[in-house]
Design a protein around this motif. Structure first.
Motif, PDB file in Angstrom:
ATOM      1  N   GLY A 132       0.819  -1.204   0.000  1.00 21.68           N
ATOM      2  CA  GLY A 132       0.000   0.000   0.000  1.00 21.68           C
ATOM      3  C   GLY A 132       0.852   1.253   0.000  1.00 21.68           C
ATOM      4  N   ILE A 133       0.184   2.386   0.122  1.00 15.77           N
ATOM      5  CA  ILE A 133       0.853   3.679   0.243  1.00 15.77           C
ATOM      6  C   ILE A 133       0.490   4.228   1.605  1.00 15.77           C
ATOM      7  N   TRP A 134       1.496   4.361   2.441  1.00 16.31           N
ATOM      8  CA  TRP A 134       1.314   4.896   3.784  1.00 16.31           C
ATOM      9  C   TRP A 134       2.220   6.119   3.872  1.00 16.31           C
ATOM     10  N   MET A 135       1.638   7.316   3.784  1.00 16.58           N
ATOM     11  CA  MET A 135       2.470   8.519   3.729  1.00 16.58           C
ATOM     12  C   MET A 135       1.803   9.686   4.444  1.00 16.58           C
ATOM     13  N   SER A 136       2.625  10.679   4.766  1.00 18.13           N
ATOM     14  CA  SER A 136       2.148  11.890   5.430  1.00 18.13           C
ATOM     15  C   SER A 136       2.793  13.103   4.772  1.00 18.13           C
ATOM     16  N   ILE A 209      -3.521   4.323   1.515  1.00 21.31           N
ATOM     17  CA  ILE A 209      -4.199   3.822   0.311  1.00 21.31           C
ATOM     18  C   ILE A 209      -3.916   2.334   0.165  1.00 21.31           C
ATOM     19  N   ASN A 210      -4.960   1.550   0.076  1.00 16.24           N
ATOM     20  CA  ASN A 210      -4.804   0.124  -0.227  1.00 16.24           C
ATOM     21  C   ASN A 210      -4.549  -0.011  -1.727  1.00 16.24           C
ATOM     22  N   VAL A 211      -3.365  -0.435  -2.098  1.00 14.07           N
ATOM     23  CA  VAL A 211      -3.011  -0.497  -3.521  1.00 14.07           C
ATOM     24  C   VAL A 211      -3.011  -1.940  -3.996  1.00 14.07           C
ATOM     25  N   SER A 228      -9.183  -2.500  -2.536  1.00 20.61           N
ATOM     26  CA  SER A 228      -7.885  -1.973  -2.951  1.00 20.61           C
ATOM     27  C   SER A 228      -7.940  -1.566  -4.414  1.00 20.61           C
ATOM     28  N   LEU A 229      -6.954  -0.802  -4.834  1.00 21.72           N
ATOM     29  CA  LEU A 229      -6.877  -0.403  -6.241  1.00 21.72           C
ATOM     30  C   LEU A 229      -6.691  -1.620  -7.140  1.00 21.72           C
ATOM     31  N   GLN A 230      -5.918  -2.605  -6.676  1.00 20.34           N
ATOM     32  CA  GLN A 230      -5.720  -3.820  -7.461  1.00 20.34           C
ATOM     33  C   GLN A 230      -7.048  -4.550  -7.665  1.00 20.34           C
ATOM     34  N   ALA A 231      -7.855  -4.635  -6.616  1.00 20.37           N
ATOM     35  CA  ALA A 231      -9.142  -5.324  -6.726  1.00 20.37           C
ATOM     36  C   ALA A 231     -10.071  -4.586  -7.684  1.00 20.37           C
ATOM     37  N   ILE A 232      -9.991  -3.261  -7.699  1.00 14.19           N
ATOM     38  CA  ILE A 232     -10.860  -2.477  -8.571  1.00 14.19           C
ATOM     39  C   ILE A 232     -10.391  -2.539 -10.022  1.00 14.19           C
ATOM     40  N   LEU A 237      -0.733  -2.228  -9.535  1.00 15.80           N
ATOM     41  CA  LEU A 237      -0.312  -0.906  -9.974  1.00 15.80           C
ATOM     42  C   LEU A 237       1.064  -0.593  -9.393  1.00 15.80           C
ATOM     43  N   ALA A 238       1.837   0.219 -10.102  1.00 17.64           N
ATOM     44  CA  ALA A 238       3.119   0.686  -9.591  1.00 17.64           C
ATOM     45  C   ALA A 238       2.848   1.742  -8.522  1.00 17.64           C
TER      46      ALA A 238
END
Length: 324
Positions: A132-136, A209-211, A228-232, A237-238
């Motif tokens: 995933g994307i874990w950011m601040s 974000i669940n990627v 997740s984006l992959q499931a959708i 995805l990169a």
């Protein structure tokens, strides 16, 4: 320096870049270049080395390092400084520390894994490693304190637009800041603030974000509410590309938010992407549940609803259940 090497390799797709060219570009010896190539290979980059030809990039791993995110990033503020860690308890925690130490506005703190990721109201965020994307984001807007909380709605617009672009499927915002696909949440936002009197010292906007999480990998209690984006999209995805898309969508909206003195100029964009207004909802507030119809949001992002008895209510903070 590794970023420069990767950029040169990517500028020659399928071809070789000589060690001498890398030495000249980086201002170091061939031995130093070789060591950097070895480090990149250890990190998962497949780089072929051929005598008298140089180096060729065969395949890149799915990383969210500073070098990967900066490659092709089209921003002038957000993401110009990136702090990457392989594992953190929470990116918001480190971002708060860095902000207190004077980290510049636009700094991104990002990790491949969060061991204690936080959501709203103290909930833990499911954030498995390398998926995933874990950011601040560290922000320092020159705005009155009353406008600080509105940054969450600005981020929601940016994320909705970015994730729609990334997947090719229309996402929606559930008030105030959840991003959903087909009724399931794939992204959350947690904003934390440091301020005194009427002055904002800094805001930290945490984004999860669940990627690349297969739908079957979510815990049983999340299967019906998370995706997740992959499931959708139906494929991986990169992640670095998704990060760039988010930052590039966020920057112009953030400038509008600051330059126009708050959320008001972005209200129509939020409404155009929402899945809350016009529907029957239950607002789960600290005072209890309030049922009725979601009517609108005002220029401060406050939710306006009509209760079953015909009275109007302003909702400043709540979890929302939407009945579509």
């Amino acid at each position: 320096m590794q970023g420069t090497i990767l950029h040169m390799l990517r500028e020659t797709p399928g071809g070789f870049v000589s060690g001498e060219a890398m030495c000249q570009a980086c201002g170091v010896s061939r031995t130093a270049i070789w060591k950097h190539i070895k480090d990149l290979q250890d990190a998962g980059y497949q780089i072929e080395a051929v005598r008298n030809k140089g180096y060729r990039l065969v395949e890149s791993p799915d990383l969210v390092t500073a070098a990967e995110i900066r490659e092709g990033l089209q921003t002038t503020l957000i993401g110009q400084s990136i702090i990457y860690r392989e594992s953190l308890d929470s990116t918001n925690t480190l971002a708060q520390q860095m902000a207190n130490q004077g980290a510049p506005e636009g700094t991104v703190v990002i990790a491949d894994e969060q061991t204690s990721g936080r959501g709203r109201r103290g909930r833990q965020w499911f954030s498995p490693p390398h998926s995933g994307i874990w950011m601040s984001l560290i922000l320092r807007p020159e705005l009155p304190l009353a406008h600080a909380a509105q940054i969450t709605l600005v981020a929601a617009v940016a994320l909705c637009q970015a994730l729609s672009r990334a997947t090719g499927v229309k996402a929606g915002i559930k008030w105030p800041n959840d991003i959903l696909f087909n009724g399931k949440k794939c992204c959350g936002i947690l904003t934390e603030m440091h301020a005194e009197f009427d002055q904002i010292h800094h805001l930290v906007v945490g984004i999860g974000i669940n990627v690349n999480i297969p739908q079957a990998d979510f815990p049983d209690e999340l299967q019906s509410i998370a995706t997740s984006l992959q499931a959708i999209r139906g494929e991986k995805l990169a992640r670095a590309e998704v990060v760039r898309t988010v930052l590039e969508e966020f920057e112009p909206l953030y400038r509008r938010y600051v330059n126009n003195g708050g959320f008001g100029s972005l209200r129509d964009a939020w409404k155009a992407n929402n899945i809350t207004l016009g529907n029957r909802i239950v607002a789960h507030t600290a005072r209890g549940d309030i049922e009725g119809k979601a009517l609108d949001i005002d220029e401060f992002g406050v939710l306006l609803m009509e209760k079953d008895n015909g009275e109007q209510e302003k909702i400043y903070s709540a979890d929302i259940t939407v009945f579509v």
